[in-house]
Structures are given as C-alpha cells and as structure tokens.
Write an enzyme that holds these catalytic residues in place. Structure first.
Site, mmCIF file in Angstrom:
data_model
loop_
_atom_site.group_PDB
_atom_site.id
_atom_site.type_symbol
_atom_site.label_atom_id
_atom_site.label_comp_id
_atom_site.label_asym_id
_atom_site.label_seq_id
_atom_site.Cartn_x
_atom_site.Cartn_y
_atom_site.Cartn_z
ATOM 1 N N THR A 24 5.067 2.346 5.964
ATOM 2 C CA THR A 24 3.641 2.114 6.204
ATOM 3 C C THR A 24 3.093 3.231 7.083
ATOM 4 O O THR A 24 3.777 3.680 8.009
ATOM 5 C CB THR A 24 3.330 0.775 6.891
ATOM 6 O OG1 THR A 24 1.966 0.766 7.296
ATOM 7 C CG2 THR A 24 4.188 0.501 8.108
ATOM 8 N N HIS A 33 -8.657 5.931 2.947
ATOM 9 C CA HIS A 33 -7.432 6.214 2.191
ATOM 10 C C HIS A 33 -7.038 7.685 2.158
ATOM 11 O O HIS A 33 -5.941 8.013 1.682
ATOM 12 C CB HIS A 33 -7.571 5.653 0.777
ATOM 13 C CG HIS A 33 -7.606 4.147 0.785
ATOM 14 N ND1 HIS A 33 -8.735 3.435 1.101
ATOM 15 C CD2 HIS A 33 -6.635 3.231 0.575
ATOM 16 C CE1 HIS A 33 -8.473 2.143 1.058
ATOM 17 N NE2 HIS A 33 -7.200 1.990 0.743
ATOM 18 N N ARG A 72 -22.936 10.042 14.974
ATOM 19 C CA ARG A 72 -22.573 9.958 13.557
ATOM 20 C C ARG A 72 -21.177 9.334 13.467
ATOM 21 O O ARG A 72 -20.420 9.347 14.434
ATOM 22 C CB ARG A 72 -22.517 11.354 12.926
ATOM 23 C CG ARG A 72 -23.850 12.052 12.859
ATOM 24 C CD ARG A 72 -24.757 11.462 11.774
ATOM 25 N NE ARG A 72 -25.958 12.238 11.596
ATOM 26 C CZ ARG A 72 -27.102 12.043 12.244
ATOM 27 N NH1 ARG A 72 -27.190 11.088 13.165
ATOM 28 N NH2 ARG A 72 -28.159 12.800 11.999
ATOM 29 N N ARG A 96 -4.648 -1.359 10.543
ATOM 30 C CA ARG A 96 -4.718 -2.832 10.623
ATOM 31 C C ARG A 96 -4.798 -3.264 12.089
ATOM 32 O O ARG A 96 -5.647 -2.767 12.808
ATOM 33 C CB ARG A 96 -3.512 -3.480 9.932
ATOM 34 C CG ARG A 96 -3.597 -3.439 8.441
ATOM 35 C CD ARG A 96 -2.727 -4.518 7.830
ATOM 36 N NE ARG A 96 -1.307 -4.261 8.084
ATOM 37 C CZ ARG A 96 -0.335 -5.064 7.719
ATOM 38 N NH1 ARG A 96 -0.596 -6.187 7.094
ATOM 39 N NH2 ARG A 96 0.931 -4.771 7.960
ATOM 40 N N THR A 105 6.560 -6.871 1.343
ATOM 41 C CA THR A 105 7.499 -6.443 0.293
ATOM 42 C C THR A 105 8.942 -6.726 0.726
ATOM 43 O O THR A 105 9.767 -7.193 -0.069
ATOM 44 C CB THR A 105 7.310 -4.938 0.016
ATOM 45 O OG1 THR A 105 5.930 -4.696 -0.258
ATOM 46 C CG2 THR A 105 8.129 -4.451 -1.147
ATOM 47 N N LYS A 120 -0.616 -6.896 -4.228
ATOM 48 C CA LYS A 120 -1.170 -8.233 -4.476
ATOM 49 C C LYS A 120 -0.159 -9.194 -5.087
ATOM 50 O O LYS A 120 -0.511 -10.335 -5.366
ATOM 51 C CB LYS A 120 -2.362 -8.118 -5.433
ATOM 52 C CG LYS A 120 -3.531 -7.398 -4.828
ATOM 53 C CD LYS A 120 -4.727 -7.479 -5.714
ATOM 54 C CE LYS A 120 -5.851 -6.708 -5.075
ATOM 55 N NZ LYS A 120 -7.056 -6.774 -5.869
ATOM 56 N N ARG A 166 4.637 -16.417 -4.561
ATOM 57 C CA ARG A 166 3.291 -17.035 -4.578
ATOM 58 C C ARG A 166 2.375 -16.132 -5.402
ATOM 59 O O ARG A 166 1.483 -15.495 -4.890
ATOM 60 C CB ARG A 166 2.803 -17.147 -3.121
ATOM 61 C CG ARG A 166 1.716 -18.178 -2.933
ATOM 62 C CD ARG A 166 1.480 -18.465 -1.458
ATOM 63 N NE ARG A 166 0.395 -19.423 -1.287
ATOM 64 C CZ ARG A 166 -0.869 -19.088 -1.123
ATOM 65 N NH1 ARG A 166 -1.218 -17.805 -1.066
ATOM 66 N NH2 ARG A 166 -1.802 -20.003 -0.999
ATOM 67 N N ASP A 188 3.815 -0.178 12.016
ATOM 68 C CA ASP A 188 3.807 -1.462 12.726
ATOM 69 C C ASP A 188 4.924 -2.408 12.287
ATOM 70 O O ASP A 188 4.807 -3.614 12.437
ATOM 71 C CB ASP A 188 2.431 -2.141 12.542
ATOM 72 C CG ASP A 188 2.138 -2.506 11.086
ATOM 73 O OD1 ASP A 188 2.876 -2.044 10.191
ATOM 74 O OD2 ASP A 188 1.182 -3.258 10.850
ATOM 75 N N GLY A 233 0.846 -1.196 0.000
ATOM 76 C CA GLY A 233 0.000 0.000 0.000
ATOM 77 C C GLY A 233 0.880 1.243 0.000
ATOM 78 O O GLY A 233 1.928 1.260 0.635
ATOM 79 N N ASP A 271 0.862 2.603 9.047
ATOM 80 C CA ASP A 271 0.441 1.899 10.275
ATOM 81 C C ASP A 271 1.507 1.938 11.379
ATOM 82 O O ASP A 271 1.186 1.686 12.539
ATOM 83 C CB ASP A 271 0.121 0.435 9.957
ATOM 84 C CG ASP A 271 -0.964 0.275 8.912
ATOM 85 O OD1 ASP A 271 -1.722 1.239 8.693
ATOM 86 O OD2 ASP A 271 -1.058 -0.813 8.308
ATOM 87 N N ASP A 302 6.122 -5.158 5.457
ATOM 88 C CA ASP A 302 6.748 -6.444 5.795
ATOM 89 C C ASP A 302 6.668 -7.467 4.654
ATOM 90 O O ASP A 302 7.622 -8.196 4.407
ATOM 91 C CB ASP A 302 6.215 -7.007 7.116
ATOM 92 C CG ASP A 302 4.736 -7.337 7.053
ATOM 93 O OD1 ASP A 302 3.978 -6.572 6.437
ATOM 94 O OD2 ASP A 302 4.328 -8.365 7.623
ATOM 95 N N GLN A 306 -6.075 9.094 4.581
ATOM 96 C CA GLN A 306 -4.881 9.085 5.432
ATOM 97 C C GLN A 306 -3.621 8.684 4.675
ATOM 98 O O GLN A 306 -2.510 8.929 5.118
ATOM 99 C CB GLN A 306 -5.067 8.091 6.598
ATOM 100 C CG GLN A 306 -6.185 8.467 7.527
ATOM 101 C CD GLN A 306 -6.731 7.261 8.278
ATOM 102 O OE1 GLN A 306 -6.352 7.010 9.397
ATOM 103 N NE2 GLN A 306 -7.607 6.504 7.656
ATOM 104 N N ARG A 307 -3.798 7.997 3.557
ATOM 105 C CA ARG A 307 -2.629 7.528 2.807
ATOM 106 C C ARG A 307 -2.231 8.484 1.696
ATOM 107 O O ARG A 307 -1.124 8.383 1.147
ATOM 108 C CB ARG A 307 -2.933 6.156 2.182
ATOM 109 C CG ARG A 307 -3.010 5.033 3.170
ATOM 110 C CD ARG A 307 -2.325 3.772 2.715
ATOM 111 N NE ARG A 307 -2.537 3.386 1.370
ATOM 112 C CZ ARG A 307 -3.091 2.221 0.978
ATOM 113 N NH1 ARG A 307 -3.525 1.384 1.896
ATOM 114 N NH2 ARG A 307 -3.179 1.913 -0.272
HETATM 115 O O1 F6P Z 1 -1.261 -1.083 5.693
HETATM 116 C C1 F6P Z 1 -1.724 0.151 5.277
HETATM 117 C C2 F6P Z 1 -3.218 0.142 5.158
HETATM 118 O O2 F6P Z 1 -3.605 1.429 4.750
HETATM 119 C C3 F6P Z 1 -3.975 -0.290 6.397
HETATM 120 O O3 F6P Z 1 -4.022 0.697 7.385
HETATM 121 C C4 F6P Z 1 -5.303 -0.671 5.803
HETATM 122 O O4 F6P Z 1 -5.934 -1.622 6.621
HETATM 123 C C5 F6P Z 1 -4.922 -1.274 4.474
HETATM 124 O O5 F6P Z 1 -3.652 -0.760 4.158
HETATM 125 C C6 F6P Z 1 -5.874 -0.953 3.352
HETATM 126 O O6 F6P Z 1 -5.474 -1.654 2.216
HETATM 127 P P1 F6P Z 1 -6.068 -1.404 0.757
HETATM 128 O O7 F6P Z 1 -5.405 -0.187 0.194
HETATM 129 O O8 F6P Z 1 -5.725 -2.647 0.027
HETATM 130 O O9 F6P Z 1 -7.543 -1.207 0.919
#
Ligand code: F6P
Length: 375
Positions: A152, A299, A293, A198, A132, A82, A87, A156, A20, A154, A130, A301-302
């Site tokens: 990440t 995303h 609510r 996660r 990758t 993915k 694998r 983590d 991600g 996360d 982890d 956040q990403r």
């Molecule tokens: O590991 C980063 C993360 O953004 C997690 O916080 C979240 O659970 C997951 O990836 C979401 O993955 P995708 O982009 O496949 O929906």
C-alpha cells in the site's frame, strides 16, 4: 547446494494482486515468478485480484511475460478492491418501494478453492493490503498454502514498518509540492496540497518534510484553524513569499470530522476520503485574506514507475515470500521490522491500521525545522 536441492515439493504456484494498486507490484510479481520458474515450478497469475479468482480468470506467467516489468507501474495481473470472497456482492434487492436496493452478499470462497484446484495451484502468493491479506488467511485455513506480501502507498499495514509503493508515493508528492512552491512564491499565495493515506498520515508527514512544507496536517493530530491562520499571517508579515500546506486526505480539525468524498457500498472499505484541501484553501482565504489555491494529488501518487528503493524492497519481499514457501512456512505475511525481513501471521494485520504515533521521531524533526502541525 544447487537450486533444485533447496526447491520444494510445490510444483505450481498462483500469484494474485488485490486491493488498490501501487508502484512496485510488478517488481514483486517478477521476483516471485522468476524465483519459482528457476526452481522448476510453473506460475499462474490470477487476473484482477479476487474478482478473477471468483470468475475463474487465470493466465500463465512465463519468463517472457516478466521482461521489462520491473520498472512498470500498476500490475500486469490487474487488481480489484471490491471483491471480498467471503462477502461477495451477488445481486441487489429491488429498488424502493419494492425493496431497499441494497446489495446481496454471498460467501464464494468454496468456488474460489475449486478454481485454484482446477488450475493446479498448490500454493498462492497474495500481494495486497489488509483486506486482501485477510482473505488470504481464510484460504490458508481452507487448505490452500498462502504467503502474503503487504502492499500500500499508505504504509499503514500493522506488522511491517514499511510497505512497497510508499516511497514512490512520497517522491511523487514531494516533486508535486516543489512545483507548487514555485508558483505559490510567484503569486504570494498559500498553496494547499492534499495527499492520500486514508487514516494514516505517513505520506503527508514524509512528503511534507521532504518538500519543506510550512504546515503538515495528518489524521493523527487534529488541527486548530486559529493556529494555521497565525502561522500563515506571520509568514506574510515576515515577507515570506508563500505558504505551503501538505494535508492528508484524512486530516480533520479538532472537534470536527473527516471529509468523505464518496461512499461505495459495494466496497469492503466503503469510505473514500477527500475534499479537505479545497475546504482548507477556501477557509484560509476567507479568514486571512491570503489568496489560496489547492491541488489534490489523488491517484497520481499510485501510478507510474516505482523509485529504485521500491524496486529493491519489492524484490526483497518477493524473494522472502518464496523462501517462506520453500521452507513450508505458510499462512505468513512477509514484513520488515527494525530494518530486517521477517514474517508474521497472515491474519495479524486484519482490520487494523498502523498509524503515526506521537513518538514518531520525524514529527520532532519536522517541528525542529519549523513545520506547524496545527496543534
Ligand atoms: O489505500 C490506498 C488508497 O490510495 C488510499 O490512500 C485512498 O484513500 C484510496 O486508496 C483510494 O481508493 P480508490 O482507488 O478506490 O479511489
């Protein structure tokens, strides 16, 4: 000593971003590539993570490609979460009743090694989580010198106390919660904000504290709903204008289980969490009568531009990765430990998660300013 004195026998490196995405990837690509180019190496990017490596998709990284990317979100190389070369999904069994419709996997690492050699790659910098990094450890063992840079939002990854992208995600979540607070105040509501992470509660813990959330729910501390009702009702009774709950997507009630939004069998990490925010808001409203609510930040956040601290961290990590390559220290992952840059074995984080522990000082600090963890 001039740069060329310290520079190596390596003439061409590859750079790959996998898993991600997160803010700061481009800043690492820039740090690694500028350093390499200054040393006289050439740099080739692998497109879309391991998928591009499997499909033989590469692109030359020249200085002009690096202009203006420091502050740019995402990754100029593209990414994919993915494609595990050990694998890889190469097809599907026939659908029922003829078959089970399940994916067919194959190990395509040898093909990837051929592609790397075709493009003259003598060492690879792999930027990822982890999964990758575990694949990078495999390529290292097959004879391709690899250095990993952990990534990440996360936060983590085992072996590094901070990963780039995390601080941006926390800043984004904090700003979103500040906004949720004002509208919640106006309507005297309970507002639940679901954040990513996660199985790790780092984003919820940090953003929750930064936004002054009244309740912070993290996967590592299962919560008791009656404790939440008590907290929310006591706030209403005390004429507090609203209640703000920051919940991690992986949080769960004591004795209950995480809410799974989706299972993707083609992904090495098939579980996608999500839905706890809606469940909490509905349950709280029904049980307490306090109008509630929810918002799922997802995303958001990403994406977007990395905060200054992530740009700095990414630059430091990228630079350290290149130092390791020059010193011939390969099969390593750059890491931050006790505030200092270091490196660990690439395979160390494999299959593990760095979770929030009860000893985490921020939990105590949060409790001291009145945050409830539902325990
Ligand atoms: O590991 C980063 C993360 O953004 C997690 O916080 C979240 O659970 C997951 O990836 C979401 O993955 P995708 O982009 O496949 O929906």
């Amino acid at each position: 000593m001039s740069l060329s004195d310290t520079c190596p026998v390596i003439r061409r490196i590859g750079v790959l971003t996998g898993g991600g995405d997160c803010p700061g990837l481009n800043a690492v690509i820039r740090a690694v590539s500028k350093d390499a180019l200054q040393c006289g190496m050439s740099v080739v990017g692998v497109e879309d993570g391991y998928l591009g490596l499997i499909e033989n998709r590469f692109c030359e990284i020249t200085d002009d490609k690096l202009a203006g990317i420091l502050q740019q979100g995402g990754t100029i190389l593209g990414s994919n979460n993915k494609s595990n070369p050990s694998r890889f999904v190469v097809g599907y069994n026939p659908a029922p009743p003829k078959g089970d419709g399940k994916p067919i996997y194959a190990d395509v690492t040898a093909k990837c090694m051929t592609h790397l050699r075709q493009h003259g790659v003598e060492a690879l910098v792999v930027i990822g989580g982890d999964g990758t990094l575990t694949s990078a450890a495999t390529f290292s063992k097959l004879g391709m010198p690899c250095v990993g840079v952990p990534k990440t939002i996360d936060n983590d990854i085992v072996g590094s106390e901070i990963t780039f992208g995390f601080q941006t995600a926390v800043a984004t979540a904090t700003e979103a919660m500040d906004r949720c607070r004002t509208t919640a105040d106006s309507h005297h509501r309970c507002m639940v904000v679901e954040v990513m992470g996660r199985n790790a509660g780092w984003i919820a813990l940090h953003a929750g504290v930064a936004a002054g959330a009244d309740v912070i729910l993290i996967p590592e501390i299962p919560f008791d709903m009656t404790k939440l009702y008590t907290r929310i009702l006591s706030r209403s009774k005390a004429h507090k204008r609203s209640s703000l709950i920051c919940v991690s997507e992986g949080a769960k009630p004591a004795g209950g289980s995480q809410i799974v939004a989706k299972v993707d069998p083609t992904s090495p990490d098939p579980i996608r969490l999500g839905g706890i925010g809606k469940w909490l808001a509905d349950t709280i409203e029904e049980s307490t009568g306090v109008e509630s609510r929810y918002v799922v930040l997802g995303h958001v956040q990403r994406g977007g531009t990395p905060v200054a601290a992530d740009r700095v961290l990414s630059t430091m990590l990228g630079n350290h990765a290149m130092k390791l390559l020059r010193e011939g220290k390969v099969g390593r992952m750059v890491a931050v430990q006790r505030g200092t840059l270091t490196d660990i074995d690439l395979s160390e984080p494999a299959g593990k998660q760095r979770l929030v522990t009860p000893a985490e000082p921020l939990i105590d600090a949060a409790r001291a300013v009145g945050a409830c963890f539902g325990d």
